[in-house]
Scaffold this motif. Structure first.
Motif, PDB file in Angstrom:
ATOM      1  N   UNK A   6      -4.616  -4.131  10.670  1.00 22.58           N
ATOM      2  CA  UNK A   6      -5.080  -3.662   9.367  1.00 22.58           C
ATOM      3  C   UNK A   6      -5.108  -4.827   8.376  1.00 22.58           C
ATOM      4  N   UNK A   7      -6.192  -4.908   7.625  1.00 24.16           N
ATOM      5  CA  UNK A   7      -6.355  -6.008   6.673  1.00 24.16           C
ATOM      6  C   UNK A   7      -5.579  -5.742   5.386  1.00 24.16           C
ATOM      7  N   UNK A   8      -5.768  -4.573   4.805  1.00 23.98           N
ATOM      8  CA  UNK A   8      -5.066  -4.200   3.571  1.00 23.98           C
ATOM      9  C   UNK A   8      -4.524  -2.787   3.690  1.00 23.98           C
ATOM     10  N   UNK A   9      -3.458  -2.533   2.956  1.00 24.85           N
ATOM     11  CA  UNK A   9      -2.828  -1.217   2.903  1.00 24.85           C
ATOM     12  C   UNK A   9      -2.353  -0.951   1.485  1.00 24.85           C
ATOM     13  N   UNK A  10      -2.241   0.320   1.147  1.00 25.11           N
ATOM     14  CA  UNK A  10      -1.592   0.690  -0.099  1.00 25.11           C
ATOM     15  C   UNK A  10      -0.135   1.020   0.194  1.00 25.11           C
ATOM     16  N   UNK A  11       0.665   1.063  -0.858  1.00 29.04           N
ATOM     17  CA  UNK A  11       2.063   1.457  -0.671  1.00 29.04           C
ATOM     18  C   UNK A  11       2.146   2.865  -0.092  1.00 29.04           C
ATOM     19  N   UNK A  12       1.251   3.742  -0.537  1.00 26.97           N
ATOM     20  CA  UNK A  12       1.260   5.125  -0.057  1.00 26.97           C
ATOM     21  C   UNK A  12       0.942   5.189   1.431  1.00 26.97           C
ATOM     22  N   UNK A  13       0.064   4.291   1.915  1.00 24.14           N
ATOM     23  CA  UNK A  13      -0.247   4.262   3.348  1.00 24.14           C
ATOM     24  C   UNK A  13       1.000   3.960   4.169  1.00 24.14           C
ATOM     25  N   UNK A  14       1.802   3.040   3.690  1.00 19.00           N
ATOM     26  CA  UNK A  14       3.010   2.651   4.429  1.00 19.00           C
ATOM     27  C   UNK A  14       3.983   3.820   4.515  1.00 19.00           C
ATOM     28  N   UNK A  15       4.163   4.527   3.405  1.00 18.19           N
ATOM     29  CA  UNK A  15       5.135   5.625   3.385  1.00 18.19           C
ATOM     30  C   UNK A  15       4.605   6.860   4.108  1.00 18.19           C
ATOM     31  N   UNK A  16       3.331   7.188   3.894  1.00 15.90           N
ATOM     32  CA  UNK A  16       2.790   8.419   4.492  1.00 15.90           C
ATOM     33  C   UNK A  16       2.607   8.296   5.996  1.00 15.90           C
ATOM     34  N   UNK A  17       2.230   7.111   6.466  1.00 18.30           N
ATOM     35  CA  UNK A  17       2.013   6.902   7.892  1.00 18.30           C
ATOM     36  C   UNK A  17       3.265   6.427   8.611  1.00 18.30           C
ATOM     37  N   UNK A  18       4.351   6.258   7.850  1.00 18.97           N
ATOM     38  CA  UNK A  18       5.637   5.829   8.416  1.00 18.97           C
ATOM     39  C   UNK A  18       5.490   4.547   9.235  1.00 18.97           C
ATOM     40  N   UNK A  19       4.799   3.586   8.648  1.00 22.01           N
ATOM     41  CA  UNK A  19       4.606   2.307   9.317  1.00 22.01           C
ATOM     42  C   UNK A  19       5.886   1.477   9.207  1.00 22.01           C
ATOM     43  N   UNK A  20       6.283   0.897  10.317  1.00 27.16           N
ATOM     44  CA  UNK A  20       7.546   0.153  10.348  1.00 27.16           C
ATOM     45  C   UNK A  20       7.334  -1.268   9.845  1.00 27.16           C
ATOM     46  N   UNK A  21       7.033  -1.388   8.554  1.00 29.50           N
ATOM     47  CA  UNK A  21       6.832  -2.691   7.937  1.00 29.50           C
ATOM     48  C   UNK A  21       8.113  -3.119   7.245  1.00 29.50           C
ATOM     49  N   UNK A  22       8.549  -2.307   6.304  1.00 23.37           N
ATOM     50  CA  UNK A  22       9.792  -2.502   5.567  1.00 23.37           C
ATOM     51  C   UNK A  22      10.433  -1.127   5.424  1.00 23.37           C
ATOM     52  N   UNK A  23      11.726  -1.112   5.145  1.00 22.92           N
ATOM     53  CA  UNK A  23      12.364   0.190   4.931  1.00 22.92           C
ATOM     54  C   UNK A  23      11.846   0.803   3.629  1.00 22.92           C
ATOM     55  N   UNK A  24      12.012   2.104   3.495  1.00 21.19           N
ATOM     56  CA  UNK A  24      11.426   2.820   2.370  1.00 21.19           C
ATOM     57  C   UNK A  24      11.983   2.349   1.025  1.00 21.19           C
ATOM     58  N   UNK A  25      13.248   1.960   1.000  1.00 24.50           N
ATOM     59  CA  UNK A  25      13.822   1.469  -0.257  1.00 24.50           C
ATOM     60  C   UNK A  25      13.104   0.216  -0.715  1.00 24.50           C
ATOM     61  N   UNK A  26      12.842  -0.696   0.218  1.00 30.02           N
ATOM     62  CA  UNK A  26      12.183  -1.960  -0.118  1.00 30.02           C
ATOM     63  C   UNK A  26      10.750  -1.734  -0.577  1.00 30.02           C
ATOM     64  N   UNK A  27       9.992  -0.914   0.157  1.00 31.05           N
ATOM     65  CA  UNK A  27       8.592  -0.714  -0.191  1.00 31.05           C
ATOM     66  C   UNK A  27       8.465   0.044  -1.508  1.00 31.05           C
ATOM     67  N   UNK A  28       9.397   0.977  -1.778  1.00 25.58           N
ATOM     68  CA  UNK A  28       9.383   1.685  -3.056  1.00 25.58           C
ATOM     69  C   UNK A  28       9.682   0.741  -4.208  1.00 25.58           C
ATOM     70  N   UNK A  29      10.632  -0.171  -4.006  1.00 25.26           N
ATOM     71  CA  UNK A  29      10.965  -1.152  -5.038  1.00 25.26           C
ATOM     72  C   UNK A  29       9.771  -2.054  -5.330  1.00 25.26           C
ATOM     73  N   UNK A  30       9.047  -2.442  -4.300  1.00 23.50           N
ATOM     74  CA  UNK A  30       7.842  -3.258  -4.496  1.00 23.50           C
ATOM     75  C   UNK A  30       6.769  -2.474  -5.247  1.00 23.50           C
TER      76      UNK A  30
END
Length: 341
Positions: A275-299
């Motif tokens: 994937x070239x680009x993602x939104x923060x919502x994509x990471x949380x909704x699709x449960x992508x194992x990029x960063x933990x939810x606390x980190x991605x929410x803080x970003x």
């Protein structure tokens, strides 16, 4: 020799009153006024007047008014900025990159390399050389290191009665070991580096102090943040997002062992798409194992973009720091003028 008033504050004449100031005490009195000594060029000191008053004046005759150097420098900087060039502290031009202060997150697993040993010196040297290349361009770099190559607290919790908090503290100590190793490697090739830890161990590193860390970066030093956030139950990804927000960095660069974020696990599905680009919502909704939810929410809350890229590819670190299009960008937009590599 006259002195331009553009470089010195304008001083009104200073009078020293003394009803009984003798000629012998006059010389000792004037010599005690260090900023107004008679031998200073441009200062005119007269003899005591009949009423015992000494007048010291500043002469600026014979010189044409000169423009304010600060205004001249600001004008030069504004004129150069239109050509994509900024000015550093000594007035030298430097290229304008997408980000000027970045936070690089290096996982512990990435430092292990081929996993033949806990830390691969070739990996740390590769990181050091690429960071050195971009710091010489004026980009400020901070680093957060993980500790999974030595000890991962979440994996050991419950073993032999080890509770989660104690396991996480051991994991924090592992990040300090990685940070000191990386610092030694960087300084061996001439990069001034400071390690700051979330809890005090002053014999080996500085304690984390936000203003001191920012000052180190402004002086061109690389700052390595170790020991995570200093609290159990938080990952080093969360520490990276937190430190990035605290030091006003513009992006989190997450160096991993894969090329970026895929729509599926590439180890299970060889046809997985990068994937070239993602939104923060994509990471949380699709449960992508990029960063933990606390980190991605803080970003997301602090509008911090995240770039996920492959550490093992030579040159990727410097390309990511310069803002070139590599890996996967989360929470941002690509610069259309920069070709994707």
């Amino acid at each position: 020799m006259a002195i331009s008033t553009s470089f010195f504050p304008v001083l009104s004449p200073i009078t020293i009153s003394s009803s009984s100031l003798s000629s012998s005490s006059w010389s000792s009195t004037i010599s005690s006024l260090s900023p107004f000594k008679p031998h200073y060029h441009g200062w005119v000191a007269g003899n005591p007047t009949s009423n015992g008053r000494l007048v010291i004046q500043c002469s600026s005759s014979g010189m044409a008014p000169t423009p304010d150097p600060v205004n001249v420098r600001q004008h030069q900087m504004s004129s150069m900025a239109s050509f994509g060039v900024t000015m550093n502290e000594v007035g030298m031009s430097k290229p304008s990159y997408k980000w000027q202060r970045v936070l690089l997150k290096v996982s512990g697993e990435a430092l292990a390399g081929d996993r033949m040993q806990n830390i691969d010196p070739k990996i740390t040297m590769s990181i050091a050389r690429e960071v050195a290349a971009v710091t010489r361009l004026g980009i400020e770099v901070a680093i957060v290191v993980g500790g999974g190559n030595i000890f991962r607290g979440s994996s050991w919790a419950g073993s032999s009665g080890l509770d989660r908090s104690s396991a996480d503290y051991i994991g924090m100590l592992a990040t300090v070991m990685n940070a000191i190793f990386l610092q030694a490697t960087m300084e061996s090739i001439g990069i001034p580096t400071r390690v700051q830890t979330a809890f005090r161990m002053s014999e080996v590193a500085e304690p984390y102090i936000r203003r001191r860390a920012i000052r180190h970066l402004e002086k061109g030093r690389v700052v390595i943040f170790a020991a995570g956030t200093g609290n159990p139950f938080f990952t080093t990804d969360t520490a990276a997002a937190l430190r990035c927000a605290e030091i006003n960095a513009e992006v989190v660069l997450k160096a991993t062992n894969v090329d970026g974020v895929y729509d599926e696990d590439p180890r299970r599905n060889p046809n997985a798409r990068l994937l070239d680009t993602l939104t923060y919502a994509d990471v949380t909704s699709k449960d992508l194992s990029v960063m933990d939810m606390t980190a991605i929410t803080l970003c997301e809350e602090n509008n911090i973009p995240v770039v996920v890229f492959n550490l093992s590819q030579p040159g990727n670190i410097s390309r990511a720091i310069k803002g070139e299009s590599i890996g996967t960008l989360i929470g941002g937009t690509r610069n259309s003028t920069v070709p994707r590599t």
